[in-house]
Design an enzyme around this catalytic site. Structure first.
Site, PDB file in Angstrom:
ATOM      1  NE  ARG A  30       4.884  -6.574  -4.129  1.00  0.00           N
ATOM      2  CZ  ARG A  30       3.738  -7.473  -4.134  1.00  0.00           C
ATOM      3  NH1 ARG A  30       3.854  -8.906  -3.963  1.00  0.00           N
ATOM      4  NH2 ARG A  30       2.639  -6.755  -4.576  1.00  0.00           N
ATOM      5  N   GLY A  31       8.311 -11.279  -4.378  1.00  0.00           N
ATOM      6  CA  GLY A  31       7.435 -12.355  -3.984  1.00  0.00           C
ATOM      7  C   GLY A  31       5.974 -11.957  -3.901  1.00  0.00           C
ATOM      8  CE1 TYR A  34      -4.869   1.886  -2.396  1.00  0.00           C
ATOM      9  CE2 TYR A  34      -4.530   1.432   0.075  1.00  0.00           C
ATOM     10  CZ  TYR A  34      -4.717   2.243  -0.841  1.00  0.00           C
ATOM     11  OH  TYR A  34      -4.921   3.707  -0.906  1.00  0.00           O
ATOM     12  CB  CYS A  57      -2.151 -11.500  -0.173  1.00  0.00           C
ATOM     13  SG  CYS A  57      -1.029 -10.208   0.328  1.00  0.00           S
ATOM     14  N   GLY A  59       6.258  -9.018   1.164  1.00  0.00           N
ATOM     15  CA  GLY A  59       6.628  -9.597   0.163  1.00  0.00           C
ATOM     16  C   GLY A  59       8.064  -8.963  -0.174  1.00  0.00           C
TER      17      GLY A  59
END
Length: 215
Positions: free
Chosen positions: A69-70, A75, A180, A151
């Protein structure tokens, strides 16, 4: 038609990825409808395609999963509603930027049902809330905490992965990463904000808000 499925218990991450891959392929093939999958995971860290090694501060704390994923490190754990979004973005306009904007809008509209003002921030992924009751940052700007992360991945214009909203997770578990990749701001949850909100409450709000954003 969009299938809404709530997964009981704590879902293994590898299984979640396998199910998403299979479902995304079926949606692309036209053999299954779109799907919103509401899950919780055991404690873990996941690293997206932009994850930096230095942002994983405590790799031994919980299992760490690389993912396609981007985004960077995040967490997942009990008390956090993870929403896996398998939608046909091709049939919804083929506009990735708009799709991500709509996902953020979905979160913001959901939070608004609990009188929480979630906001976007340029250059910062996720949805944020201002914390005027906390000391300001060194430059005098107000403290802001992230309440939801985002994401996604697209394959042949079908999305998977998705978003997460902190309902009542153990916020100390975020200490093992730079969430992030963003320093200087914190992480919060609906319960941390003083709201006696349950996972079921959030699920109802998510479903109610979905139609307002995605039709």
């Amino acid at each position: 038609m969009v299938d809404w499925i709530t997964e009981p218990g704590l879902l293994d991450y590898d299984r979640a990825c396998a199910v998403m891959e299979e479902r995304a392929g079926a949606i692309r093939a036209g053999t299954a409808p779109e799907m919103i999958w509401l899950v919780e995971h055991p404690p873990m860290y996941t690293g997206g395609t932009s994850a930096k090694v230095a942002d994983l501060k405590d790799a031994a704390r919980f299992p760490v999963y690389p993912t396609k994923r981007g985004g960077e490190y995040t967490y997942h754990g009990p008390g956090q509603r993870v929403v896996y979004v398998m939608l046909d973005v091709g049939a919804r306009g083929r506009d990735v930027r708009k799709f991500v904007h709509d996902l953020e809008g979905w979160i913001i509209t959901t939070l608004d049902q609990f009188n929480v003002k979630g906001e976007r921030r340029e250059g910062r992924v996720g949805v944020w809330v201002i914390r005027p009751e906390k000391p300001p940052l060194p430059d005098g700007s107000p403290r802001e905490d992230k309440v939801a992360a985002l994401g996604i991945r697209l394959r042949k214009w079908v999305s998977f992965h998705g978003l997460s909203i902190n309902v009542e997770p153990d916020l100390s578990h975020f200490d093992g990463i730079v969430p992030c990749g963003i320093s200087g701001h914190g992480v919060t949850s609906l319960v941390d904000l003083g709201l006696p909100v349950t996972m079921e409450d959030v699920d109802v709000a998510l479903k109610k808000s979905f139609g307002a954003v995605f039709g």
